[in-house]
Design an enzyme around this catalytic site. Structure first.
Site, mmCIF file in Angstrom:
data_model
loop_
_atom_site.group_PDB
_atom_site.id
_atom_site.type_symbol
_atom_site.label_atom_id
_atom_site.label_comp_id
_atom_site.label_asym_id
_atom_site.label_seq_id
_atom_site.Cartn_x
_atom_site.Cartn_y
_atom_site.Cartn_z
ATOM 1 N N ASP A 133 0.775 -1.245 0.000
ATOM 2 C CA ASP A 133 0.000 0.000 0.000
ATOM 3 C C ASP A 133 0.808 1.298 0.000
ATOM 4 O O ASP A 133 0.607 2.150 -0.857
ATOM 5 C CB ASP A 133 -0.985 -0.005 1.167
ATOM 6 C CG ASP A 133 -1.970 1.148 1.089
ATOM 7 O OD1 ASP A 133 -2.314 1.554 -0.029
ATOM 8 O OD2 ASP A 133 -2.405 1.633 2.139
ATOM 9 N N CYS A 187 -17.920 -6.831 -14.901
ATOM 10 C CA CYS A 187 -18.970 -5.959 -14.350
ATOM 11 C C CYS A 187 -20.222 -5.952 -15.229
ATOM 12 O O CYS A 187 -21.325 -5.695 -14.737
ATOM 13 C CB CYS A 187 -18.449 -4.524 -14.216
ATOM 14 S SG CYS A 187 -17.202 -4.324 -12.922
ATOM 15 N N CYS A 197 -22.905 5.562 -4.587
ATOM 16 C CA CYS A 197 -22.017 6.596 -4.052
ATOM 17 C C CYS A 197 -22.822 7.801 -3.564
ATOM 18 O O CYS A 197 -23.567 8.407 -4.333
ATOM 19 C CB CYS A 197 -21.011 7.036 -5.105
ATOM 20 S SG CYS A 197 -19.884 8.332 -4.506
ATOM 21 N N CYS A 213 -14.884 11.943 -3.062
ATOM 22 C CA CYS A 213 -14.980 10.641 -2.399
ATOM 23 C C CYS A 213 -14.878 10.801 -0.887
ATOM 24 O O CYS A 213 -13.932 11.425 -0.379
ATOM 25 C CB CYS A 213 -13.871 9.728 -2.921
ATOM 26 S SG CYS A 213 -13.752 8.144 -2.071
ATOM 27 N N CYS A 243 -19.819 2.005 -2.050
ATOM 28 C CA CYS A 243 -19.655 1.439 -3.396
ATOM 29 C C CYS A 243 -19.212 -0.017 -3.325
ATOM 30 O O CYS A 243 -19.580 -0.833 -4.176
ATOM 31 C CB CYS A 243 -18.699 2.279 -4.238
ATOM 32 S SG CYS A 243 -16.977 2.281 -3.696
#
Length: 344
Positions: A133, A187, A197, A213, A243
């Site tokens: 990360d 998807c 969202c 966001c 989401c």
């Protein structure tokens, strides 16, 4: 004797990883093009660290020239509860489910180091590096290239086996390992994540504007929360799972077997209790948690917005206390919260 890849896979699974895939230490030109377009649009907000190391981020060998292969590892953190349930509890706080337990940086990094130490013993004279990360690694494109999953329309990694709930880590190695087949996009016509969202942070499928966001705003953003996003924040004080939780692929997800990711206490603590924390109390309450990274000032800024959205007059004194905060951003949020409660 087992093939090298199977040896590594078996050891990684034994150490606690849930998914193990292999790919070359390269990324296609399209990955850099997408990164450049994202940065050029300003959609990364104040995350200027993405710009400073963009070259290393886009090219794994720019980060470490000796790398030949990348082992991409996934750790399932699937929650045992509905991560959106607490959004209805207006006098309590909602924290992203990934931040409920032990900081994943610590857990995944420890397991990566253990795998790296085993590899160093097993494959002598083959250097390696481990990342999770915080390094300039394009983890999601590498994971898709390795076949671990694909980047969904919400831009997060998505797996047919684990849903949205995977922490990623990588081992860069000089070993030449046969790449696994990449994963395609599954998807279809679904737009559930985009519609879920609360701040319309997706200008188009597969594109995120971080400036809208709530995960970015509550964690990375240091300034005031823009007025248009305060009401949509609700009682979220760290991150947002909307989401992710909306994705239909989660029907195949499983509860994490890593107990360190389970909530260490009340997963939706009362706002009044959190508002009473001073710096020492904040550090003690969130010791070992990812929440500690935002510090007390940003925590109190977020908390003030949640208090202002609570419609609970009993929290007015807490809002007024934050309005006296030494940090001007937190104090401004406290003033806003007090105004919302006093005139609501």
């Amino acid at each position: 004797m087992r093939p090298v890849k199977e040896e590594i896979r078996a050891e990684a699974l034994r150490l606690g990883f849930d998914a193990v895939r292999f790919t070359a230490a390269t990324l296609p030109p399209e990955a850099r093009q997408r990164l450049d377009a994202f940065l050029a649009s300003g959609a990364h907000g104040t995350m200027d660290w993405m710009e400073r190391r963009a070259e290393q981020r886009a090219h794994p060998r720019a980060l470490w020239p000796e790398a030949v292969s990348v082992i991409v590892l996934g750790t399932n953190y699937g929650p045992a509860y509905d991560p959106l349930e607490s959004l209805a509890w207006r006098d309590r706080a909602t924290l992203s489910c990934y931040a409920q337990g032990r900081d994943y940086h610590d857990v995944v990094k420890k397991n990566l180091k253990a795998l790296g130490q085993w590899m160093a013993r097993r494959f002598r004279d083959q250097p390696l590096k481990v990342f999770v990360d915080t390094a300039p690694v394009m983890e999601k494109p590498l994971a898709q290239q390795a076949g671990l999953g694909w980047q969904g329309k919400h831009t997060n990694l998505l797996s047919r086996e684990w849903g949205n709930w995977l922490f990623l880590g990588e081992v860069f190695t000089t070993l030449s390992l046969e790449p696994d087949a990449p994963e395609g996009e599954h998807c279809g016509s679904c737009t559930a994540c985009l519609e879920a969202c609360p701040t319309a942070a997706f200008p188009a499928p597969f594109r995120l504007d971080a400036r809208r966001c709530l995960s970015y705003l509550t964690i990375e953003h240091r300034g005031p929360i823009p007025a248009e996003f305060r009401r949509p924040m609700g009682n979220r004080i760290y991150g947002c799972d909307d989401c992710l939780a909306a994705c239909p692929w989660n029907k195949f997800a499983r509860r994490s077997r890593e107990m360190r990711f389970a909530p260490g206490g009340d997963r939706a603590p009362p706002l009044a209790e959190l508002a009473a924390l001073d710096d020492a109390g904040f550090r003690a309450r969130f010791a070992g948690s990812a929440v500690k990274r935002i510090g007390l000032a940003r925590f109190r800024r977020n908390l003030a917005i949640a208090i202002g959205n609570s419609a609970d007059p009993a929290l007015l004194s807490a809002a007024r206390a934050i309005a006296q905060d030494a940090d001007p951003v937190a104090a401004e949020a406290g003033v806003w919260a007090a105004g919302e409660l006093a005139h609501g």
